[in-house]
Scaffold this motif. Structure first.
Motif, PDB file in Angstrom:
ATOM      1  N   THR A  43       0.868  -1.189   0.000  1.00  0.00           N
ATOM      2  CA  THR A  43       0.000   0.000   0.000  1.00  0.00           C
ATOM      3  C   THR A  43       0.901   1.235   0.000  1.00  0.00           C
ATOM      4  N   GLU A  47      -1.049   8.317   3.190  1.00  0.00           N
ATOM      5  CA  GLU A  47      -2.498   8.170   3.001  1.00  0.00           C
ATOM      6  C   GLU A  47      -3.139   9.450   3.517  1.00  0.00           C
ATOM      7  N   ARG A  81       2.515   6.922   6.780  1.00  0.00           N
ATOM      8  CA  ARG A  81       1.802   5.881   7.551  1.00  0.00           C
ATOM      9  C   ARG A  81       2.551   5.553   8.848  1.00  0.00           C
ATOM     10  N   SER A  87      -4.159   0.985   6.463  1.00  0.00           N
ATOM     11  CA  SER A  87      -3.999   1.017   5.003  1.00  0.00           C
ATOM     12  C   SER A  87      -4.528  -0.264   4.368  1.00  0.00           C
TER      13      SER A  87
END
Ligand code: HAM
Length: 426
Positions: A43, A47, A81, A87
């Motif tokens: 991922t 984010e 993150r 995630s």
């Protein structure tokens, strides 16, 4: 020399000598995860800030103090993150994995970022390897997770690990337990440190997470005064209790050593029911090598359908520190060949080096040095064998293989070279 740039505080470079052990550990882990049937997921490293704020918990340290939050040039509110589970849950929903199969077993590895005060075993950029089962609320999923967790450590040479386990119940039972904690702490509340006092109001469970020695002394004082700390395990609803007992039974059946730690609260707020950790006391204050638990409300909190999940992450930096202290887990270094050329065989040596590199680990001189200097170079690089491409021998279609272990040498026909090397290096 004053350097113009240094790596940012709490980050570091990993150099080839250290990475040999990391790569060994990573490949051991991949082997275990593959045999357990987990699929890798990657991922993004950043984010939406909200994703983490909503899932880690508004009152957790991760959100209140440690987030690498930034606005990009398009005015988006983003964060590096701090962990991987949110995630994975976001990707599970966004990519519609729930519609493809009921249960997903996933794993990931990579850097995470938390703005915490650097100290031994604590970095601002650190590395985790983690695994998640999404879609099963069965106690068997928790047991498989803990078994996988222990088996990863075993693959790295850890033995006799004891996993600390607890049940943190459901949000409902936690509220009720929070009230009992508040009552228990009431006689000393005004003496608690600022952080704990704040948490007593917003999220009393977090008070148990304090590392402040004065707070811990106050807890002791209450216990000595005849008021035992209330245990979350005593507040469990009947379904959570049943789940807890089945998890313990499953661990016993697999012979996994575990210890109930009623004070175990994880640093992130999304946990429900099972929570677990392993610690290595040799690391001092930052002793948690890894931890995880069940998070049955997380995916719903992200706007998805009610979907249970359970998982863990292991801190690779700390795990590597322990392996290094024990001088354990270095990879077996494959034998290296050094191709040494004379003036008239340099082009042939370059060709031979390239050909041999399809199969062996091969080193050579890049700077047209004299043969004596090349032999020194080979020795310093730890080569096992030197191939001497003498001009006369080469012209006759022969190569000299010289062992740097015992000094012995042997002339072999060029056509027999690969076979001779396979024989010597296997
Ligand atoms: P966590 O307990 O916050 O859990 O982190 C897991 C591990 O990451 C810790 O036990 C520790 O070894 C390592 N770690 C955390 N912060 C640092 C740091 N600043 N420096 C070095 N190592 C660190 C989680 O992150 C959850 N996502 C685990 C999980 C997965 N729960 C369910 N699924």
């Amino acid at each position: 020399m004053a350097l113009k740039h240094q790596a940012p505080l709490g980050t570091r470079d990993l150099l080839p000598a250290e990475l040999a052990r990391w790569q060994w550990a990573e490949s051991q882990a991949r082997g275990v995860l593959e045999r357990y049937g987990y699929g890798e997921i990657r991922t993004p490293i950043f984010e939406d800030y909200e994703l983490f704020a909503r899932t880690s918990g508004e009152s957790s340290d991760v959100v209140t103090k440690e987030m690498y939050r930034f606005t990009d040039l398009g005015d988006r509110d983003l964060a590096l993150r701090p962990e991987g589970t949110a995630s994975v849950a976001r990707a599970y929903l966004e990519r519609g994995l729930g519609g493809q199969a009921r249960i997903h077993r996933l794993w990931y590895m990579g850097p995470m970022f938390r703005y915490s005060r650097p100290q031994k075993g604590r970095f601002r950029q650190f590395h985790q390897i983690g695994a998640e089962i999404i879609g099963s609320s069965a106690p068997g999923a928790d047991v498989e997770m803990i078994a996988l967790f222990v088996d990863l450590f075993e693959a790295w040479g850890f033995s006799n690990l004891t996993v600390a386990v607890n049940s943190v119940g459901t949000p409902g039972t936690r509220r009720e337990y929070g009230e009992r904690l508040r009552e228990w702490l009431a006689p000393v509340a005004s003496d608690l440190g600022g952080d704990s006092l704040q948490r007593l109001i917003s999220n009393p469970l977090r008070v148990l997470d304090t590392k402040d020695p004065r707070d811990l002394e106050l807890f002791d004082k209450l216990v000595r005064g005849g008021a035992p700390m209330p245990r979350m395990l005593d507040s469990l609803d009947s379904e959570s209790r049943e789940h807890w007992e089945q998890v313990l039974g499953g661990l016993d059946a697999l012979g996994i050593a575990h210890r109930t730690d009623p004070g175990l609260v994880r640093g992130l707020d999304y946990y429900t029911r099972t929570a677990f950790e392993v610690h290595d006391p040799s690391l001092g204050a930052q002793s948690a090598l890894g931890g995880g638990g069940r998070y049955d409300g997380l995916i719903e909190a992200l706007g998805g359908p009610p979907t249970p999940g359970v998982g863990f992450s292991i801190g690779l930096d700390r795990t590597m520190m322990v392996l290094e202290q024990r001088a354990a887990g270095g990879p077996a270094v494959p034998g290296t060949i050094f191709v040494a050329a004379m003036e008239g065989t340099r082009a042939a040596a370059a060709q031979l080096t390239r050909e041999l590199r399809r199969e062996f680990r091969v080193d050579c001189d890049l700077e047209s040095r004299a043969i004596g200097a090349q032999l020194k170079l080979a020795d310093r690089a730890g080569a096992t064998l030197v191939l001497l491409l003498g001009e006369e021998e080469w012209a006759r279609g022969e190569v000299v293989i010289k062992s740097l272990r015992d000094g012995g040498q042997k002339v072999v026909p060029r056509a027999m070279l690969l076979e001779a090397l396979r024989e010597r290096l296997k």
